[in-house]
Design an enzyme around this catalytic site. Sequence first.
Site, mmCIF file in Angstrom:
data_model
loop_
_atom_site.group_PDB
_atom_site.id
_atom_site.type_symbol
_atom_site.label_atom_id
_atom_site.label_comp_id
_atom_site.label_asym_id
_atom_site.label_seq_id
_atom_site.Cartn_x
_atom_site.Cartn_y
_atom_site.Cartn_z
ATOM 1 N N PRO A 65 0.824 -1.220 0.000
ATOM 2 C CA PRO A 65 0.000 0.000 0.000
ATOM 3 C C PRO A 65 0.854 1.265 0.000
ATOM 4 O O PRO A 65 1.849 1.364 0.724
ATOM 5 C CB PRO A 65 -0.806 -0.130 1.302
ATOM 6 N N CYS A 66 0.446 2.218 -0.836
ATOM 7 C CA CYS A 66 1.255 3.431 -1.008
ATOM 8 C C CYS A 66 0.890 4.523 -0.017
ATOM 9 O O CYS A 66 1.622 5.487 0.139
ATOM 10 C CB CYS A 66 1.080 3.965 -2.438
#
Length: 390
Positions: A65-66
């Site tokens: 996840p960014c």
Amino acid sequence: MGVSLAGFESLAVVERDRWASDTIRENQRNGFPLVQDWPLWSGDVREFDWSGIPEDIDLVAGGPPCQPFSMGGRHKAFGDARDMFPATVDVVQRLKPKAFLIENVKGLTRSSFANYYQYILLQLEFPEVVRRDGETWPAHLKRLQEEKTSGALHLNGLTYNVVPTLVNAANYGIPQKRERVFIVGFRADLGVEWSFPSPTHSYDALLHSQWVTGDYWDHHRIAKKHRPEIPGRMVNRIHKLSSELLPQEHKPWRTVRDALADVPDPRKRGAESFRNHNFQDGARAYPGHTGSPLDLPSKTLKAGDHGVPGGENMMVRDDGSVRYFTVRESARLQTFPDGYTFHGAWSETMRQLGNAVPVALGRVVACSVAEQLALTQLRHLASQRYRKQA
């Protein structure tokens, strides 16, 4: 999907987001070939049973996840519960793949994350140097730095040659200015020599096509009287381009107009023949929220924390008005095939697209990894034949 197009067969596809999982299942039910045989497991990667996946597989690929590193996120990095880089390193340590391919946002390279970014890269380089119970990440980073300078593990431990690269997707034919970090690693014992694929498209080539030769406008059948004027700030650059030879291998950046040339306005006749191509009302422009011009690659499509960030997901039409990209148009900008459908409401499907890696870009990178793995296998087979003959 890009990895599948590069010729890899998936032994496990792990997806935590239930809407993205539903999208995959829907396309499997529809018989979409690229995902038809994916062994999908929907849940937290930390809870997946890896016992059925053998060691020494060719590739581990994924996108942690960014949001912990995104400009639109909370910027907490290690302090964010969504930081899945520790889980990524754990998977690499468990499976010992020949290679790994990881994608994340440009924000990961910000100066405020410099030490943590180094920490991520060193963990991937030395996945067996695991964090001890109660050990802080700065203390673990110090041990990893000592390991790197000592060189002891390079002799007989599990190590990877890691190559991080900041990439603009537009330079690879994606109709979107999307800057992302790719982290590629090859197991050190393989002796692979690899570099990131060279760009194939450029902004200068687009400017040359638009303002020097006019080929761009001719291709789109836009008469001279309807063509926009050269932007004032670009006059000197274009004048210079008219007297230079551009690199032959570079094609023009692909624009929004290029990507959507055969897609009708969602409110007009024929739009129903495109899946996920429904008009979404409510778009309006204001400072900092201005949409993407038709004759450039689009701005980066984003997922957003609360609904859809409209500024990045709007197009500016020839008359200056704005409207939201439909799901299908956004999928085109992310280079998804038209036959691939998206599950969920508009905001939910746009979030899936904002979180995605452009399929064609994933394919470019995965193909370059596959090529090196194939060459390594050929060298190994040749070496075995030589030993037998000797």
